[in-house]
Design a protein around this motif. Structure first.
Motif, PDB file in Angstrom:
ATOM      1  N   VAL A 257      96.452  68.851  68.525  1.00  0.00           N
ATOM      2  CA  VAL A 257      96.422  68.280  69.997  1.00  0.00           C
ATOM      3  C   VAL A 257      97.871  67.490  70.144  1.00  0.00           C
ATOM      4  N   TRP A 258      98.715  67.853  70.979  1.00  0.00           N
ATOM      5  CA  TRP A 258      99.906  66.840  71.168  1.00  0.00           C
ATOM      6  C   TRP A 258      99.743  66.305  72.524  1.00  0.00           C
ATOM      7  N   ASP A 259      99.976  64.825  72.521  1.00  0.00           N
ATOM      8  CA  ASP A 259     100.112  64.258  73.919  1.00  0.00           C
ATOM      9  C   ASP A 259     101.441  63.785  73.922  1.00  0.00           C
ATOM     10  N   LEU A 260     102.017  64.083  75.047  1.00  0.00           N
ATOM     11  CA  LEU A 260     103.455  63.499  75.455  1.00  0.00           C
ATOM     12  C   LEU A 260     103.370  62.398  76.419  1.00  0.00           C
ATOM     13  N   LEU A 261     104.004  61.489  76.098  1.00  0.00           N
ATOM     14  CA  LEU A 261     103.887  60.322  77.066  1.00  0.00           C
ATOM     15  C   LEU A 261     105.358  59.670  77.255  1.00  0.00           C
ATOM     16  N   ASP A 262     105.738  59.867  78.648  1.00  0.00           N
ATOM     17  CA  ASP A 262     107.126  59.109  78.828  1.00  0.00           C
ATOM     18  C   ASP A 262     106.620  57.354  79.138  1.00  0.00           C
ATOM     19  N   ALA A 263     107.044  56.911  78.236  1.00  0.00           N
ATOM     20  CA  ALA A 263     106.471  55.513  77.903  1.00  0.00           C
ATOM     21  C   ALA A 263     107.269  54.478  78.670  1.00  0.00           C
ATOM     22  N   GLY A 264     108.462  54.880  79.236  1.00  0.00           N
ATOM     23  CA  GLY A 264     109.427  53.888  79.851  1.00  0.00           C
ATOM     24  C   GLY A 264     110.729  53.142  79.030  1.00  0.00           C
ATOM     25  N   VAL A 265     111.277  52.983  79.540  1.00  0.00           N
ATOM     26  CA  VAL A 265     112.733  52.445  78.876  1.00  0.00           C
ATOM     27  C   VAL A 265     112.539  50.881  78.309  1.00  0.00           C
ATOM     28  N   GLY A 266     113.210  50.921  77.254  1.00  0.00           N
ATOM     29  CA  GLY A 266     113.193  49.564  76.533  1.00  0.00           C
ATOM     30  C   GLY A 266     112.254  49.379  75.662  1.00  0.00           C
ATOM     31  N   PRO A 267     112.282  48.516  74.444  1.00  0.00           N
ATOM     32  CA  PRO A 267     111.310  48.229  73.442  1.00  0.00           C
ATOM     33  C   PRO A 267     109.866  47.508  74.162  1.00  0.00           C
ATOM     34  N   ALA A 268     109.936  46.730  75.024  1.00  0.00           N
ATOM     35  CA  ALA A 268     108.811  45.951  75.530  1.00  0.00           C
ATOM     36  C   ALA A 268     107.902  47.021  76.323  1.00  0.00           C
ATOM     37  N   ARG A 269     108.488  47.767  77.375  1.00  0.00           N
ATOM     38  CA  ARG A 269     107.826  48.913  78.162  1.00  0.00           C
ATOM     39  C   ARG A 269     107.165  50.040  77.144  1.00  0.00           C
ATOM     40  N   ALA A 270     107.998  50.517  76.079  1.00  0.00           N
ATOM     41  CA  ALA A 270     107.565  51.334  75.299  1.00  0.00           C
ATOM     42  C   ALA A 270     106.399  50.953  74.524  1.00  0.00           C
ATOM     43  N   ALA A 271     106.400  49.791  73.856  1.00  0.00           N
ATOM     44  CA  ALA A 271     105.320  49.169  73.032  1.00  0.00           C
ATOM     45  C   ALA A 271     103.909  48.923  74.068  1.00  0.00           C
ATOM     46  N   ALA A 272     104.244  48.610  75.154  1.00  0.00           N
ATOM     47  CA  ALA A 272     103.156  48.501  75.894  1.00  0.00           C
ATOM     48  C   ALA A 272     102.309  49.754  76.256  1.00  0.00           C
TER      49      ALA A 272
ATOM     50  N   ALA B  81     118.519  61.728  57.197  1.00  0.00           N
ATOM     51  CA  ALA B  81     117.649  60.374  57.561  1.00  0.00           C
ATOM     52  C   ALA B  81     118.577  59.107  57.106  1.00  0.00           C
ATOM     53  N   GLY B  82     118.419  58.059  58.126  1.00  0.00           N
ATOM     54  CA  GLY B  82     118.915  56.773  57.913  1.00  0.00           C
ATOM     55  C   GLY B  82     118.345  55.901  58.594  1.00  0.00           C
ATOM     56  N   THR B  83     119.262  54.766  59.128  1.00  0.00           N
ATOM     57  CA  THR B  83     118.517  53.957  60.134  1.00  0.00           C
ATOM     58  C   THR B  83     118.614  54.098  61.565  1.00  0.00           C
ATOM     59  N   ILE B  84     117.946  53.919  62.375  1.00  0.00           N
ATOM     60  CA  ILE B  84     117.941  54.088  63.735  1.00  0.00           C
ATOM     61  C   ILE B  84     117.711  52.775  64.183  1.00  0.00           C
ATOM     62  N   LEU B  85     118.633  52.264  64.937  1.00  0.00           N
ATOM     63  CA  LEU B  85     118.653  50.963  65.608  1.00  0.00           C
ATOM     64  C   LEU B  85     118.118  50.967  66.973  1.00  0.00           C
ATOM     65  N   THR B  86     117.266  50.045  67.393  1.00  0.00           N
ATOM     66  CA  THR B  86     116.897  49.921  68.609  1.00  0.00           C
ATOM     67  C   THR B  86     117.443  48.734  69.317  1.00  0.00           C
ATOM     68  N   VAL B  87     117.998  48.779  70.472  1.00  0.00           N
ATOM     69  CA  VAL B  87     118.900  47.710  71.263  1.00  0.00           C
ATOM     70  C   VAL B  87     118.268  47.846  72.606  1.00  0.00           C
ATOM     71  N   SER B  88     118.524  46.437  73.145  1.00  0.00           N
ATOM     72  CA  SER B  88     118.014  46.098  74.452  1.00  0.00           C
ATOM     73  C   SER B  88     119.237  46.279  75.463  1.00  0.00           C
ATOM     74  N   THR B  89     120.571  46.455  74.959  1.00  0.00           N
ATOM     75  CA  THR B  89     121.860  46.517  75.671  1.00  0.00           C
ATOM     76  C   THR B  89     122.470  47.765  74.858  1.00  0.00           C
ATOM     77  N   VAL B  90     122.696  48.918  75.458  1.00  0.00           N
ATOM     78  CA  VAL B  90     123.325  49.985  74.948  1.00  0.00           C
ATOM     79  C   VAL B  90     124.823  49.543  74.726  1.00  0.00           C
ATOM     80  N   THR B  91     125.218  49.930  73.334  1.00  0.00           N
ATOM     81  CA  THR B  91     126.522  49.605  72.894  1.00  0.00           C
ATOM     82  C   THR B  91     127.479  50.312  73.815  1.00  0.00           C
ATOM     83  N   GLY B  92     128.684  49.588  74.021  1.00  0.00           N
ATOM     84  CA  GLY B  92     129.824  50.067  75.124  1.00  0.00           C
ATOM     85  C   GLY B  92     131.074  49.870  74.757  1.00  0.00           C
ATOM     86  N   THR B  93     131.252  48.992  73.577  1.00  0.00           N
ATOM     87  CA  THR B  93     132.776  49.001  73.204  1.00  0.00           C
ATOM     88  C   THR B  93     133.090  49.180  71.720  1.00  0.00           C
TER      89      THR B  93
END
Length: 262
Positions: free
Chosen positions: A66-81, A168-180
């Motif tokens: 069984v696969w449950d798909l959830l749009d959890a929201g943007v950002g680490p805090a909302r996703a965690a909640a 496979a490698g590191t995937i970074l979580t950021v609260s501000t997307v890199t722009g420079t």
């Protein structure tokens, strides 16, 4: 439910997998993998809308799970909640999840993760949780508390990479997307194994860890990490790559043996 005889195997029909995306477009891209004509389960994969306390899910029932798909929201805090709420509701219902997958599109570090490719997290790292000092950035762990890394089970990373051909490698979580370019260079200097950045993976991993549930993160690359150039983004191509990836990932994750790491 009838469990298969081999203990620890996520198979018929006991595999319960939660896929957490940030937004509905990513969720729908994953869902298309289960409704594709190429999917061996597509004739038997009805899609349901499931409502649990505070959580709305799109559910697909396949032969092996069984696969449950959830749009959890943007950002680490909302996703965690959101993910924590879904994990809690499932456990209270007596149907806990075996695995949580943080999935979506994101920026890729060049040239290792070109636009349109897929990457798998060997390590899920929060890149901006800490303190700025005169000598540079200090992660929260250097301040004496917290955590900045989560490690998906090695066997889980291996089967995901084998199924998709992704690195496979590191995937970074950021609260501000890199722009420079300067910020991209700083992140690479601190995290030389980084392949991509997103905004939810660490939050999803924190929730999974709190519930004792295995976690995996996969990202399809929509743009290079660095200067923001919207004209160069390929969101549609990345969403297509996400669909194709889950077409290959689904049977691999359903048959993952969690005891391989023990």
């Amino acid at each position: 439910m009838v469990l298969q005889a081999e203990e620890g195997l996520l198979t018929t029909p006991s595999a319960r997998i939660l896929v957490a995306t940030a937004v509905p477009a990513e969720r729908d891209a994953v869902a298309r993998a289960f409704s594709s004509p190429d999917s061996q389960d597509s004739p038997d994969s009805p899609v349901e809308q499931i409502w649990q306390p505070g959580v709305g899910l799109t559910r697909t029932t396949r032969t092996a799970g069984v696969w449950d798909l959830l749009d959890a929201g943007v950002g680490p805090a909302r996703a965690a909640a959101s993910v924590s709420a879904a994990l809690t509701a499932a456990r209270l219902a007596g149907t806990p999840y075996d695995l949580v997958v943080s999935a979506g599109i994101g920026g890729g570090f060049q040239p290792e993760a070109p636009v349109g490719s897929l990457v798998v997290a060997r390590r899920i790292t929060v890149a901006d949780l800490g303190a700025e000092t005169a000598d540079g950035f200090l992660p929260v762990t250097d301040l004496g508390f917290g955590t900045v890394h989560h490690y998906p089970p090695r066997s889980l990373v291996r089967v995901a990479c084998q199924a998709t051909g992704a690195p496979a490698g590191t995937i970074l979580t950021v609260s501000t997307v890199t722009g420079t370019a300067a910020r991209a260079a700083e992140l690479r200097a601190r995290h030389p194994q980084a392949l991509a950045e997103g905004m939810e993976g660490f939050g999803v991993a924190e929730a999974a860890d709190a519930h004792g549930t295995a976690v995996l993160e996969v990202r399809a690359v929509s743009n290079p990490v660095g200067p923001r150039d919207r004209a160069a983004w390929r969101i549609g191509d990345a969403l297509t790559a996400l669909t194709e990836a889950f077409g290959k990932l689904a049977p691999a994750l359903e048959s993952w043996n969690r005891h391989d790491d023990q």
